[in-house]
Design an enzyme around this catalytic site. Sequence first.
Site, PDB file in Angstrom:
ATOM      1  N   LYS A 212      38.344  45.709  40.821  1.00 11.33           N
ATOM      2  CA  LYS A 212      39.206  45.374  39.666  1.00 11.33           C
ATOM      3  C   LYS A 212      38.754  46.185  38.442  1.00 11.33           C
ATOM      4  CE  LYS A 212      37.683  42.023  37.354  1.00 11.33           C
ATOM      5  NZ  LYS A 212      36.647  41.898  36.305  1.00 11.33           N
TER       6      LYS A 212
ATOM      7  N   LYS B 230      32.257  48.002  28.585  1.00 14.52           N
ATOM      8  CA  LYS B 230      32.015  47.476  29.944  1.00 14.52           C
ATOM      9  C   LYS B 230      32.430  48.509  30.994  1.00 14.52           C
ATOM     10  CE  LYS B 230      31.463  44.410  33.317  1.00 14.52           C
ATOM     11  NZ  LYS B 230      30.248  43.705  33.681  1.00 14.52           N
TER      12      LYS B 230
HETATM   13  N1  LIG Z   1      28.990  38.014  39.168  1.00 18.54           N
HETATM   14  C1  LIG Z   1      28.490  38.984  38.390  1.00 18.54           C
HETATM   15  O1  LIG Z   1      27.377  39.499  38.634  1.00 18.54           O
HETATM   16  C2  LIG Z   1      29.273  39.471  37.189  1.00 18.54           C
HETATM   17  C3  LIG Z   1      28.595  40.220  36.220  1.00 18.54           C
HETATM   18  C4  LIG Z   1      29.275  40.644  35.090  1.00 18.54           C
HETATM   19  C5  LIG Z   1      30.618  40.338  34.931  1.00 18.54           C
HETATM   20  N2  LIG Z   1      31.269  39.628  35.906  1.00 18.54           N
HETATM   21  C6  LIG Z   1      32.686  39.341  35.691  1.00 18.54           C
HETATM   22  O2  LIG Z   1      32.791  37.937  35.445  1.00 18.54           O
HETATM   23  C7  LIG Z   1      34.080  37.480  35.936  1.00 18.54           C
HETATM   24  C8  LIG Z   1      33.851  36.307  36.880  1.00 18.54           C
HETATM   25  O3  LIG Z   1      33.031  36.750  37.966  1.00 18.54           O
HETATM   26  P1  LIG Z   1      32.273  35.691  38.914  1.00 18.54           P
HETATM   27  O4  LIG Z   1      31.248  36.479  39.665  1.00 18.54           O
HETATM   28  O5  LIG Z   1      31.859  34.502  38.097  1.00 18.54           O
HETATM   29  O6  LIG Z   1      33.467  35.338  39.912  1.00 18.54           O
HETATM   30  P2  LIG Z   1      33.838  33.944  40.679  1.00 18.54           P
HETATM   31  O7  LIG Z   1      32.609  33.137  40.964  1.00 18.54           O
HETATM   32  O8  LIG Z   1      34.713  34.327  41.795  1.00 18.54           O
HETATM   33  O9  LIG Z   1      34.683  33.155  39.564  1.00 18.54           O
HETATM   34  C9  LIG Z   1      35.963  33.615  39.208  1.00 18.54           C
HETATM   35  C10 LIG Z   1      36.583  32.580  38.269  1.00 18.54           C
HETATM   36  O10 LIG Z   1      37.897  33.053  37.889  1.00 18.54           O
HETATM   37  C11 LIG Z   1      38.883  32.086  38.336  1.00 18.54           C
HETATM   38  N3  LIG Z   1      40.095  32.783  38.807  1.00 18.54           N
HETATM   39  C12 LIG Z   1      40.166  33.874  39.618  1.00 18.54           C
HETATM   40  N4  LIG Z   1      41.462  34.212  39.846  1.00 18.54           N
HETATM   41  C13 LIG Z   1      42.211  33.305  39.163  1.00 18.54           C
HETATM   42  C14 LIG Z   1      43.609  33.121  38.997  1.00 18.54           C
HETATM   43  N5  LIG Z   1      44.490  33.938  39.574  1.00 18.54           N
HETATM   44  N6  LIG Z   1      44.025  32.087  38.224  1.00 18.54           N
HETATM   45  C15 LIG Z   1      43.142  31.255  37.628  1.00 18.54           C
HETATM   46  N7  LIG Z   1      41.772  31.370  37.743  1.00 18.54           N
HETATM   47  C16 LIG Z   1      41.345  32.391  38.501  1.00 18.54           C
HETATM   48  C17 LIG Z   1      38.205  31.351  39.475  1.00 18.54           C
HETATM   49  O11 LIG Z   1      38.848  30.097  39.690  1.00 18.54           O
HETATM   50  P3  LIG Z   1      38.770  29.414  41.144  1.00 18.54           P
HETATM   51  O12 LIG Z   1      37.451  28.688  41.176  1.00 18.54           O
HETATM   52  O13 LIG Z   1      39.935  28.515  41.173  1.00 18.54           O
HETATM   53  O14 LIG Z   1      38.843  30.520  42.198  1.00 18.54           O
HETATM   54  C18 LIG Z   1      36.770  31.232  38.920  1.00 18.54           C
HETATM   55  O15 LIG Z   1      36.668  30.252  37.930  1.00 18.54           O
HETATM   56  C19 LIG Z   1      34.760  38.681  36.614  1.00 18.54           C
HETATM   57  O16 LIG Z   1      35.653  39.269  35.698  1.00 18.54           O
HETATM   58  C20 LIG Z   1      33.595  39.634  36.888  1.00 18.54           C
HETATM   59  O17 LIG Z   1      34.044  40.971  36.890  1.00 18.54           O
HETATM   60  C21 LIG Z   1      30.611  39.160  37.018  1.00 18.54           C
END
Ligand SMILES: NC(=O)c1ccc[n+]([C@@H]2O[C@H](COP(=O)([O-])OP(=O)(O)OC[C@H]3O[C@@H](n4cnc5c(N)ncnc54)[C@H](OP(=O)(O)O)[C@@H]3O)[C@@H](O)[C@H]2O)c1
Length: 234
Positions: free
Chosen positions: A185, A117
């Site tokens: 991050k 990744k």
């Molecule tokens: N979006 C993309 O295009 C993409 C693509 C590939 C990989 N990713 C990876 O996938 C992961 C999630 O991304 P996302 O876009 O889905 O983000 P997101 O919509 O912001 O979701 C983040 C999730 O993590 C939880 N979280 C964050 N900080 C936390 C903490 N301190 N304690 C407990 N729960 C916590 C959030 O809970 P809350 O709802 O309570 O905030 C939420 O469920 C990340 O690692 C990102 O790098 C994302």
Amino acid sequence: MKLAFIGIGVMGGPMAGHLAKAGHSVTVYNRSRAKVQGWAAQYQGTAACSSCATARAQGLHFLDAPVSGGQSGAEQGILTVMVGGDEEPYARAEPVIRHFARAVTLMGPAGSGQKTKMVNQICVAGVIQGLAEGLAFALHAGLDARRAVDVISKGAATSWQMENRGKTMVDDKFDFGFALDWMRKDLRICAETARATGADLTVTNMIDGFYAEIQKMGGGRWDTSSLIRRIRKV
Ligand SMILES: NC(=O)c1ccc[n+]([C@@H]2O[C@H](COP(=O)([O-])OP(=O)(O)OC[C@H]3O[C@@H](n4cnc5c(N)ncnc54)[C@H](OP(=O)(O)O)[C@@H]3O)[C@@H](O)[C@H]2O)c1
């Protein structure tokens, strides 16, 4: 299978949804309760109040399995998944992962998925910065930048970012997708690993600094394609 899914944001929500739709018994947990209620209204599944697990005591295994493919990849169930871990638990997990992926590959021992990744994120950062400079150049030169995306995406410069983000960059739209807080991050993890291994990330580190500037503009939740905002003057 009986599955638990922790974290149902932009990516996790639809990924857990694909598992529930495939007939698995899915329990979801999310720090913010509102998302659990929203998910349970859309899919068949159970909401949990705690993410504490006694995995080790029960002899459960661990695989690291980061994904690529963005919000649309998660929603369509066509993510690319790079896995690190042992072969036996991988063989059991692979058919489950397939519900939200079109490509799943075991890369090696635990940690190999994360390293792969990192390669992905290093490549993506450079591609987006190149795209941002190209499209800003087109706008400054008075070209129809949307038409430029149409034509050059059929040639050697094409990329996932160009096809999926080129026109939204021209339209100055960033309220979706992969939040640049998460990209920073990932790039921090890349920089730490590069320091430990002696790899050169000159350009990637420079782009991380550009993302820091956009965070200061209030863009932490903007899509990573917002790099163009730094340099676009027209
Ligand atoms: N979006 C993309 O295009 C993409 C693509 C590939 C990989 N990713 C990876 O996938 C992961 C999630 O991304 P996302 O876009 O889905 O983000 P997101 O919509 O912001 O979701 C983040 C999730 O993590 C939880 N979280 C964050 N900080 C936390 C903490 N301190 N304690 C407990 N729960 C916590 C959030 O809970 P809350 O709802 O309570 O905030 C939420 O469920 C990340 O690692 C990102 O790098 C994302």
